[in-house]
Design a protein around this motif. Sequence first.
Motif, PDB file in Angstrom:
ATOM      1  N   ASP A  17      33.709  45.658  58.065  1.00  0.00           N
ATOM      2  CA  ASP A  17      32.783  45.263  56.994  1.00  0.00           C
ATOM      3  C   ASP A  17      33.472  45.273  55.635  1.00  0.00           C
ATOM      4  O   ASP A  17      33.255  44.369  54.812  1.00  0.00           O
ATOM      5  CB  ASP A  17      31.563  46.190  56.957  1.00  0.00           C
ATOM      6  CG  ASP A  17      30.582  45.920  58.095  1.00  0.00           C
ATOM      7  OD1 ASP A  17      30.666  44.847  58.729  1.00  0.00           O
ATOM      8  OD2 ASP A  17      29.732  46.799  58.337  1.00  0.00           O
ATOM      9  N   LEU A  18      34.292  46.288  55.372  1.00  0.00           N
ATOM     10  CA  LEU A  18      35.021  46.344  54.095  1.00  0.00           C
ATOM     11  C   LEU A  18      35.948  45.140  53.953  1.00  0.00           C
ATOM     12  O   LEU A  18      36.000  44.497  52.898  1.00  0.00           O
ATOM     13  CB  LEU A  18      35.818  47.648  53.993  1.00  0.00           C
ATOM     14  CG  LEU A  18      35.022  48.930  53.852  1.00  0.00           C
ATOM     15  CD1 LEU A  18      35.947  50.143  53.954  1.00  0.00           C
ATOM     16  CD2 LEU A  18      34.251  48.958  52.541  1.00  0.00           C
ATOM     17  N   GLN A  19      36.697  44.827  55.016  1.00  0.00           N
ATOM     18  CA  GLN A  19      37.620  43.701  54.982  1.00  0.00           C
ATOM     19  C   GLN A  19      36.855  42.387  54.812  1.00  0.00           C
ATOM     20  O   GLN A  19      37.239  41.533  54.017  1.00  0.00           O
ATOM     21  CB  GLN A  19      38.470  43.673  56.252  1.00  0.00           C
ATOM     22  CG  GLN A  19      39.402  42.515  56.362  1.00  0.00           C
ATOM     23  CD  GLN A  19      40.594  42.527  55.434  1.00  0.00           C
ATOM     24  OE1 GLN A  19      41.467  41.724  55.593  1.00  0.00           O
ATOM     25  NE2 GLN A  19      40.670  43.409  54.464  1.00  0.00           N
ATOM     26  N   ASP A  24      35.173  37.742  51.710  1.00  0.00           N
ATOM     27  CA  ASP A  24      34.065  36.881  51.285  1.00  0.00           C
ATOM     28  C   ASP A  24      33.895  36.839  49.772  1.00  0.00           C
ATOM     29  O   ASP A  24      33.484  35.814  49.223  1.00  0.00           O
ATOM     30  CB  ASP A  24      32.745  37.359  51.904  1.00  0.00           C
ATOM     31  CG  ASP A  24      32.659  37.118  53.405  1.00  0.00           C
ATOM     32  OD1 ASP A  24      33.527  36.392  53.962  1.00  0.00           O
ATOM     33  OD2 ASP A  24      31.736  37.670  54.029  1.00  0.00           O
ATOM     34  N   THR A  25      34.182  37.933  49.087  1.00  0.00           N
ATOM     35  CA  THR A  25      33.872  38.021  47.659  1.00  0.00           C
ATOM     36  C   THR A  25      35.077  37.908  46.741  1.00  0.00           C
ATOM     37  O   THR A  25      34.899  37.728  45.530  1.00  0.00           O
ATOM     38  CB  THR A  25      33.150  39.347  47.336  1.00  0.00           C
ATOM     39  OG1 THR A  25      34.023  40.447  47.617  1.00  0.00           O
ATOM     40  CG2 THR A  25      31.864  39.481  48.145  1.00  0.00           C
ATOM     41  N   ARG A  26      36.279  38.008  47.282  1.00  0.00           N
ATOM     42  CA  ARG A  26      37.454  38.009  46.401  1.00  0.00           C
ATOM     43  C   ARG A  26      38.521  36.982  46.760  1.00  0.00           C
ATOM     44  O   ARG A  26      39.051  36.306  45.892  1.00  0.00           O
ATOM     45  CB  ARG A  26      38.059  39.398  46.343  1.00  0.00           C
ATOM     46  CG  ARG A  26      37.184  40.354  45.534  1.00  0.00           C
ATOM     47  CD  ARG A  26      37.551  41.799  45.810  1.00  0.00           C
ATOM     48  NE  ARG A  26      36.800  42.717  44.974  1.00  0.00           N
ATOM     49  CZ  ARG A  26      35.535  43.074  45.158  1.00  0.00           C
ATOM     50  NH1 ARG A  26      34.844  42.572  46.155  1.00  0.00           N
ATOM     51  NH2 ARG A  26      34.946  43.932  44.356  1.00  0.00           N
ATOM     52  N   CYS A  33      42.638  30.424  42.352  1.00  0.00           N
ATOM     53  CA  CYS A  33      43.326  30.620  41.073  1.00  0.00           C
ATOM     54  C   CYS A  33      44.847  30.528  41.237  1.00  0.00           C
ATOM     55  O   CYS A  33      45.519  29.903  40.426  1.00  0.00           O
ATOM     56  CB  CYS A  33      42.932  31.972  40.490  1.00  0.00           C
ATOM     57  SG  CYS A  33      43.740  32.364  38.935  1.00  0.00           S
ATOM     58  N   LEU A  34      45.367  31.148  42.295  1.00  0.00           N
ATOM     59  CA  LEU A  34      46.814  31.167  42.510  1.00  0.00           C
ATOM     60  C   LEU A  34      47.338  29.854  43.082  1.00  0.00           C
ATOM     61  O   LEU A  34      48.504  29.520  42.900  1.00  0.00           O
ATOM     62  CB  LEU A  34      47.191  32.309  43.458  1.00  0.00           C
ATOM     63  CG  LEU A  34      46.988  33.725  42.934  1.00  0.00           C
ATOM     64  CD1 LEU A  34      47.247  34.743  44.039  1.00  0.00           C
ATOM     65  CD2 LEU A  34      47.887  33.993  41.736  1.00  0.00           C
ATOM     66  N   GLY A  35      46.495  29.167  43.847  1.00  0.00           N
ATOM     67  CA  GLY A  35      46.936  27.933  44.490  1.00  0.00           C
ATOM     68  C   GLY A  35      47.601  28.168  45.831  1.00  0.00           C
ATOM     69  O   GLY A  35      48.222  27.260  46.386  1.00  0.00           O
ATOM     70  N   ASP A  38      47.098  34.417  49.210  1.00  0.00           N
ATOM     71  CA  ASP A  38      47.843  35.639  48.917  1.00  0.00           C
ATOM     72  C   ASP A  38      47.652  36.636  50.045  1.00  0.00           C
ATOM     73  O   ASP A  38      46.691  36.567  50.813  1.00  0.00           O
ATOM     74  CB  ASP A  38      47.352  36.246  47.592  1.00  0.00           C
ATOM     75  CG  ASP A  38      48.363  37.187  46.965  1.00  0.00           C
ATOM     76  OD1 ASP A  38      49.468  37.368  47.517  1.00  0.00           O
ATOM     77  OD2 ASP A  38      48.043  37.739  45.898  1.00  0.00           O
ATOM     78  N   THR A  39      48.555  37.571  50.112  1.00  0.00           N
ATOM     79  CA  THR A  39      48.424  38.618  51.116  1.00  0.00           C
ATOM     80  C   THR A  39      47.349  39.614  50.693  1.00  0.00           C
ATOM     81  O   THR A  39      47.031  39.738  49.513  1.00  0.00           O
ATOM     82  CB  THR A  39      49.770  39.327  51.376  1.00  0.00           C
ATOM     83  OG1 THR A  39      49.634  40.149  52.534  1.00  0.00           O
ATOM     84  CG2 THR A  39      50.215  40.155  50.194  1.00  0.00           C
ATOM     85  N   ARG A  40      46.786  40.308  51.669  1.00  0.00           N
ATOM     86  CA  ARG A  40      45.767  41.308  51.377  1.00  0.00           C
ATOM     87  C   ARG A  40      45.891  42.506  52.308  1.00  0.00           C
ATOM     88  O   ARG A  40      44.980  43.303  52.444  1.00  0.00           O
ATOM     89  CB  ARG A  40      44.373  40.694  51.455  1.00  0.00           C
ATOM     90  CG  ARG A  40      44.014  40.171  52.813  1.00  0.00           C
ATOM     91  CD  ARG A  40      42.615  39.566  52.838  1.00  0.00           C
ATOM     92  NE  ARG A  40      42.298  39.064  54.144  1.00  0.00           N
ATOM     93  CZ  ARG A  40      42.601  37.852  54.596  1.00  0.00           C
ATOM     94  NH1 ARG A  40      43.225  37.000  53.815  1.00  0.00           N
ATOM     95  NH2 ARG A  40      42.269  37.501  55.823  1.00  0.00           N
ATOM     96  N   GLU A  41      47.023  42.608  52.987  1.00  0.00           N
ATOM     97  CA  GLU A  41      47.283  43.751  53.854  1.00  0.00           C
ATOM     98  C   GLU A  41      48.762  44.115  53.741  1.00  0.00           C
ATOM     99  O   GLU A  41      49.590  43.250  53.473  1.00  0.00           O
ATOM    100  CB  GLU A  41      46.874  43.453  55.304  1.00  0.00           C
ATOM    101  CG  GLU A  41      47.378  42.127  55.866  1.00  0.00           C
ATOM    102  CD  GLU A  41      48.785  42.161  56.402  1.00  0.00           C
ATOM    103  OE1 GLU A  41      49.319  43.256  56.692  1.00  0.00           O
ATOM    104  OE2 GLU A  41      49.394  41.095  56.529  1.00  0.00           O
TER     105      GLU A  41
END
Length: 131
Positions: A17-19, A24-26, A33-35, A38-41
């Motif tokens: 749920d956190l992931q 979903d929100t970020r 924005c970055l195009g 991006d990594t998230r882990e």
Amino acid sequence: MGKKRPEKCISIEEAKDLQKTWCDTRTPEIDKCLGFEDTREFWWSVEELEKYLKYVKKQSKKQGICNPGIRMYFGAYPKEQCKMDRGYATVFLAPTGAPAGEMGKGGDHAQNNYNLEPYNSGSSGIPPVAF
């Protein structure tokens, strides 16, 4: 039976749920924005982390800090340091704590210990590995 699980462990469902909430929100806005995605882990071996924690404990004790902590920070590499000319996200670990008797010596309000080096250089999936 093995040792009792640490108090702050969360369920796999909570982690999912956190992931999902992060994704979903970020991630749509960040990636837009970055195009690029991006990594998230981020990944380190248990052995690497144990060595770093041992370093923090030993050096903190020499400074009179008996219960150091670790704070995690988001960061991003300068584009010039990235193989694909993108400034991918990262996280780094920063030791915290103050000698016994000083204000703000513990918990989530502990001061960063700028006498010890932070820890970085984990690896991450491109694309990110989903939980």
